[in-house]
Design a protein around this motif. Structure first.
Motif, PDB file in Angstrom:
ATOM      1  N   ASP A 114     -20.516  47.268  43.190  1.00 18.81           N
ATOM      2  CA  ASP A 114     -20.320  46.548  41.937  1.00 18.81           C
ATOM      3  C   ASP A 114     -21.592  45.864  41.439  1.00 18.81           C
ATOM      4  O   ASP A 114     -21.566  45.186  40.427  1.00 18.81           O
ATOM      5  N   ASN A 115     -22.695  46.003  42.167  1.00 18.47           N
ATOM      6  CA  ASN A 115     -23.923  45.335  41.756  1.00 18.47           C
ATOM      7  C   ASN A 115     -24.390  45.808  40.388  1.00 18.47           C
ATOM      8  O   ASN A 115     -24.111  46.933  39.964  1.00 18.47           O
TER       9      ASN A 115
ATOM     10  N   GLU B 286     -22.561  39.980  48.967  1.00 18.40           N
ATOM     11  CA  GLU B 286     -22.112  38.830  49.738  1.00 18.40           C
ATOM     12  C   GLU B 286     -22.789  38.735  51.100  1.00 18.40           C
ATOM     13  O   GLU B 286     -22.454  37.856  51.888  1.00 18.40           O
TER      14      GLU B 286
ATOM     15  N   ASP C 234     -23.576  40.609  43.220  1.00 20.11           N
ATOM     16  CA  ASP C 234     -22.284  40.803  43.880  1.00 20.11           C
ATOM     17  C   ASP C 234     -22.446  41.072  45.372  1.00 20.11           C
ATOM     18  O   ASP C 234     -21.486  41.459  46.037  1.00 20.11           O
TER      19      ASP C 234
ATOM     20  N   TYR D  14     -30.333  35.609  45.788  1.00 18.94           N
ATOM     21  CA  TYR D  14     -30.071  36.894  45.161  1.00 18.94           C
ATOM     22  C   TYR D  14     -31.347  37.549  44.603  1.00 18.94           C
ATOM     23  O   TYR D  14     -31.494  37.746  43.390  1.00 18.94           O
TER      24      TYR D  14
ATOM     25  N   PRO E 217     -22.821  34.873  40.285  1.00 21.03           N
ATOM     26  CA  PRO E 217     -22.984  35.307  41.675  1.00 21.03           C
ATOM     27  C   PRO E 217     -22.019  34.594  42.613  1.00 21.03           C
ATOM     28  O   PRO E 217     -21.623  33.452  42.377  1.00 21.03           O
ATOM     29  N   HIS E 218     -21.629  35.300  43.668  1.00 20.88           N
ATOM     30  CA  HIS E 218     -20.817  34.681  44.709  1.00 20.88           C
ATOM     31  C   HIS E 218     -21.667  33.649  45.446  1.00 20.88           C
ATOM     32  O   HIS E 218     -22.809  33.910  45.800  1.00 20.88           O
TER      33      HIS E 218
ATOM     34  N   VAL F 268     -22.154  37.680  34.541  1.00 21.45           N
ATOM     35  CA  VAL F 268     -21.785  37.809  35.955  1.00 21.45           C
ATOM     36  C   VAL F 268     -22.216  36.560  36.707  1.00 21.45           C
ATOM     37  O   VAL F 268     -23.397  36.187  36.691  1.00 21.45           O
TER      38      VAL F 268
ATOM     39  N   ASN G 252     -23.482  46.384  47.531  1.00 20.39           N
ATOM     40  CA  ASN G 252     -22.123  46.583  47.052  1.00 20.39           C
ATOM     41  C   ASN G 252     -22.128  47.480  45.816  1.00 20.39           C
ATOM     42  O   ASN G 252     -23.036  47.413  44.982  1.00 20.39           O
TER      43      ASN G 252
END
Length: 408
Positions: A24-25, A66, A64, A75, A207-208, A205, A22
């Motif tokens: 946005d990472n 998913e 970020d 992650y 993580p999701h 940040v 992504n």
């Protein structure tokens, strides 16, 4: 051909590492200084001083991301390392320039958040090789382009919002995958100091963590491989190895792949040795001339385990050679020696020979046309592998494959 294999796979992996995440990472840069020792690769290997290396890595935290593999693996960081390595003897062992994609996992989290395991697999250009007259003592490296493998354990010693200072300890290996002999390989033990410099504040940040269901899918896969190897020091030209293989198994949670199957191989070197009636054919194995093609083939079964990272896969196979009749000649030729009398003494078929004849292995990377995160029903793949007898390289291979998933 071997250089093309390495170059194509490197480009695919780099593309996956840099673009499949992504936007946005969080990214980071990591300069690293390494010192250690080049281990002797053979008897009378040239003396080496302290080995030094400089690595520069570009990576992403995937916080970020998913995709299911990122969540399942907590992650992991992924990225690309560029390195310059000096082996401590510029005249006889030389230097290497290395390009190596990597994946890094947090380990021992039950006890500490400070340990990470970094594993990389790529290619290196070596500026110094074995030469019978000019450099006969370095039997480790014989080609300019070689496979490279790196495994390092890191410990965080000082961390703030943007910089993480780390100490590392690990191992680096270089070899050409049996495409030219001698190929003892270069092995190094090293320690390092590095700084992970973040592009933004990672701690802020979160993580999701989507709720994921457990799932599995049955798959079948087939592949065709074109490989190259050499036979011995005296028959030291690259020739083809052709492979077809089929497998069936399970994909677990879009991330873990386990299966089994069978393979069939044909070695051009074996066939030519028989047809040319080389040394051992007439004296010990005249029956091989009755069907040179059959005695040049290899059949076996294998189990496979693969880690799926989107478009990218890392695979390890372990197998059993059910039929490989020519390997007894290969063993006698390659493991033999020239006696003081000047006569060549062929190696005995001992218990170690039986192990290497029986056990096969295969390690490599794959690039899938469609990301595995989409669980595609049909998928195509390109892969590069080193195939081995037990742990010794047999041939380097590039493969094209097709995978079909049965939807549950």
């Amino acid at each position: 051909m071997r250089k093309t294999i390495l170059f194509v796979i490197a480009l695919l992996i780099i593309s996956n590492v840099l673009s499949a995440q992504n936007v946005d990472n969080l990214y980071y840069l990591s300069p690293e200084i390494l010192v250690g020792k080049t281990l002797p690769a053979n008897t009378d290997f040239p003396n080496t001083n302290l080995q030094t290396a400089l690595f520069f890595s570009f990576g992403t935290y995937n916080l970020d991301n998913e995709q299911e593999w990122a969540v399942r693996l907590n992650y992991p960081k992924t990225g690309l390392s560029l390195a310059v390595i000096d082996f401590g003897n510029p005249d006889q062992v030389g230097q290497a320039i290395t390009v190596m994609p990597f994946v890094e996992f947090s380990v021992f989290k039950k006890y500490s958040d400070n340990f990470n395991l970094n594993v990389g697999y790529g290619a290196s250009y070596m500026n110094t090789q074995y030469d019978f007259e000019a450099n006969p003592l370095n039997r480790a490296i014989t080609t300019k382009v070689n496979w490279s493998f790196r495994s390092f354990l890191y410990y965080n010693v000082l961390k703030d919002k943007l910089t993480n200072w780390r100490l590392g300890l690990g191992y680096i290996h270089h070899s050409n995958g049996h495409t030219r002999l001698p190929n003892q390989g270069l092995n190094s033990l090293l320690a390092s100091v590095s700084a992970t410099i973040n592009t933004s504040k990672v701690e802020s940040v979160k993580p999701h963590k989507p709720k994921l269901e457990q799932k599995s899918e049955t798959y079948t896969s087939s592949r065709f491989g074109l490989g190259y190897n050499t036979l011995s020091d005296s028959i030291n030209t690259k020739k083809e190895v052709y492979t077809v293989a089929f497998e069936i198994g399970k994909v677990i949670n879009k991330t873990f792949k386990f299966g089994g199957g069978f393979y069939a191989r044909y070695y051009q070197h074996f066939y030519d040795y028989i047809k040319d009636e080389e040394a051992l054919i007439n004296s010990q194995y005249p029956n091989f001339k009755d069907n040179a093609f059959a005695y040049s083939t290899n059949y076996g079964v294998f189990g496979t385990a693969e880690l799926l990272l989107g478009h990218f896969g890392v695979e390890l196979d372990l197998g059993l050679n059910l039929y490989k009749p020519f390997y007894k000649l290969e063993w006698q030729i390659t493991q033999g020696y020239r006696a003081d009398s000047g006569n060549y003494v062929y190696a005995d078929l001992d218990s170690y020979y039986e192990l290497k004849r029986t056990i096969s292995s295969r390690l490599g990377v794959k690039y899938y046309l469609i990301t595995n995160n989409k669980s595609p029903k049909h998928n195509l793949l390109l892969s590069a592998h080193i195939n081995a007898n037990l742990g010794q390289a047999d041939f380097s291979e590039i493969s094209l494959g097709y995978t079909y998933r049965f939807k549950n």
